[in-house]
Design an enzyme around this catalytic site. Structure first.
Site, PDB file in Angstrom:
ATOM      1  CG  HIS A 118      37.930  12.982  90.926  1.00 24.94           C
ATOM      2  ND1 HIS A 118      38.736  11.892  90.678  1.00 24.94           N
ATOM      3  CD2 HIS A 118      38.766  14.035  91.151  1.00 24.94           C
ATOM      4  CE1 HIS A 118      40.005  12.268  90.743  1.00 24.94           C
ATOM      5  NE2 HIS A 118      40.048  13.560  91.037  1.00 24.94           N
ATOM      6  CB  ALA A 119      32.161  16.928  91.137  1.00 27.88           C
ATOM      7  NE  ARG A 120      34.844  12.784  85.577  1.00 25.60           N
ATOM      8  CZ  ARG A 120      35.602  13.183  84.570  1.00 25.60           C
ATOM      9  NH1 ARG A 120      35.134  14.067  83.702  1.00 25.60           N
ATOM     10  NH2 ARG A 120      36.829  12.722  84.429  1.00 25.60           N
TER      11      ARG A 120
ATOM     12  CB  SER B 289      33.095   5.467  89.760  1.00 26.85           C
ATOM     13  OG  SER B 289      32.599   6.706  89.292  1.00 26.85           O
TER      14      SER B 289
ATOM     15  CD  GLU C 292      39.238   4.900  90.067  1.00 21.44           C
ATOM     16  OE1 GLU C 292      38.046   5.161  89.779  1.00 21.44           O
ATOM     17  OE2 GLU C 292      40.142   5.756  90.073  1.00 21.44           O
TER      18      GLU C 292
END
Length: 422
Positions: free
Chosen positions: A179-181, A311, A386
């Site tokens: 997930h890029a962000r 995260s 996470e």
């Protein structure tokens, strides 16, 4: 109107998905909140559906995290929700986070400095850093690529081995930044890589781990999305693959794995959704490459441990995501290891991680990597971790650079325990 996750996300994400590359979204004046739901998230979603909110986390039963544009903050606050502020000015925090320290290549002449972990970095610098680190240990490692992203970037990784020689032992297999962000995930994966390489000659415990397993570490399995998050839309999540008949861009690679993909409830069929699953199982170029490489590891010496680093929320998530009643056949052993890992992580800075099966501990996911790795890839253990911060405090996806090293150190200490125990 029934408010589902998809309908709530549609308006802001359709806009974000269609943002042209030359327009950078600054998030200036946006204020981010964690909203207590009191276990009734549907009621909260219904009330905030009229706002142009940007979702951080809308799957949690206890709190929903959103960013509100400046012109809507007063109206939002008049709703009287019980909230915690994640960002007073999201745009200002993103601007500070984006002050990347330049990286000068050291080549094979020297080991890169640990000052790398004092800052976030541009994508091309990540590639150079990884190449420099590998070049310092050329007889014990190699850079490899498993395929290309939609926009043609290499999906690269590093293979590290010990005294048994290249490819002689079962695999430890790590992914970052699907997930890029989630920028912190790449930094943590790089810190683990750094220590696996630099401590082998001096730490007998690390030598024992390296001599027992081959490590395959991919810091960016979604390179296109990561670059887009740096250049255009900081909170971008998906890949950058367009779909016919829609102006919305991107598929969630972690809802696209070809296992339990067809089930409902754990992903979206809406092309504008953050969790869009694709038109068919495994139809993204990134996932095709990941599946093929996973099968190669399975067919070689097998996969002992897989971890997909994400995260945020501070969770250690075990199989399964697709069904909240399902448990892995070795669930008791997995739970014991997760408990030990959480305890070891906590020793560094007192950071608490919640652990348990993914669906029942957090939320349902279908077409996810750990479920595929468990039942198709044959991994003994396949987890999602996470990272910092918790879901109802801290800074969400925009973790200050001052937390890179603490987040990395606590995970490395945890990994030393876990890798010795599996």
């Amino acid at each position: 109107m029934k408010f589902t996750l998809a309908t709530l996300l549609l308006a802001p994400l359709a806009l974000a998905s269609a943002v042209p590359r030359e327009r950078k979204m600054t998030y200036a004046g946006y204020k981010a909140y964690s909203i207590s739901t009191h276990h009734n998230p549907a009621a909260v979603k219904a009330k905030i559906a009229k706002f142009a909110a940007i979702p951080f986390n809308l799957d949690n039963d206890e709190h929903l995290d959103v960013a509100i544009p400046p012109e809507e903050i007063a109206a939002f606050e008049q709703l009287g929700f019980e909230t915690k502020v994640l960002h007073e000015d999201l745009g200002a925090d993103i601007a500070e986070e984006g002050n990347f320290a330049p990286y000068e290549s050291v080549g094979a002449q020297a080991i890169p400095s640990l000052t790398w972990f004092n800052s976030y970095h541009a994508y091309n610098d990540h590639r150079t850093f990884f190449n420099d680190l590998q070049a310092s240990f050329a007889s014990q490692s190699e850079i490899f690529t498993i395929g290309k992203s939609y926009e043609g970037r290499d999906i690269y990784g590093i293979h590290i081995w010990g005294s048994g020689g290249k490819g002689s032992k079962p695999a430890i297999y790590f992914h970052g930044t699907v997930h890029a962000r989630e920028w912190i995930s790449a930094m943590v994966v790089e810190y683990i890589t750094y220590n696996l390489l630099t401590q082998y000659a001096t730490d007998t415990a690390i030598k024992a781990i390296r001599d027992k397993y081959d490590f395959y570490i991919l810091p960016f399995v979604n390179p296109d999305g990561f670059v887009f998050s740096q250049t255009t839309t900081r909170l971008w999540r998906k890949n950058r693959q367009p779909r016919s008949g829609s102006t919305c861009i991107g598929t969630d690679i972690n809802r696209n794995w070809p296992y339990k993909w067809e089930l409902t409830g754990g992903a979206s069929t809406d092309k504008c959704s953050e969790t869009y699953k694709g038109l068919a199982a495994g139809d993204t170029p990134e996932n095709k490459a990941l599946v093929a490489f996973t099968q190669t590891l399975k067919n070689n010496k097998g996969i002992k441990l897989y971890i997909d680093w994400h995260s945020y929320g501070q969770y250690i998530l075990l199989p399964y995501g697709y069904n909240c009643a399902a448990r892995a056949s070795n669930n008791a052993a997995q739970t014991s290891l997760a408990q030990g890992l959480a305890a070891r992580i906590r020793q560094s800075y007192g950071t608490s991680f919640t652990y348990g099966p993914s669906c029942s501990t957090l939320y349902q996911t279908t077409g996810s990597a750990p479920d595929y790795l468990t039942d198709v890839g044959g991994a003994t253990y396949a987890w999602t971790i996470e990272l910092r911060p918790t879901s109802n405090s801290g800074s969400g996806f925009v973790l200050p650079a001052t937390q890179i090293l603490p987040a990395s150190i606590e995970q490395w200490e945890g990994m030393k325990y876990l890798l010795a125990a599996v």
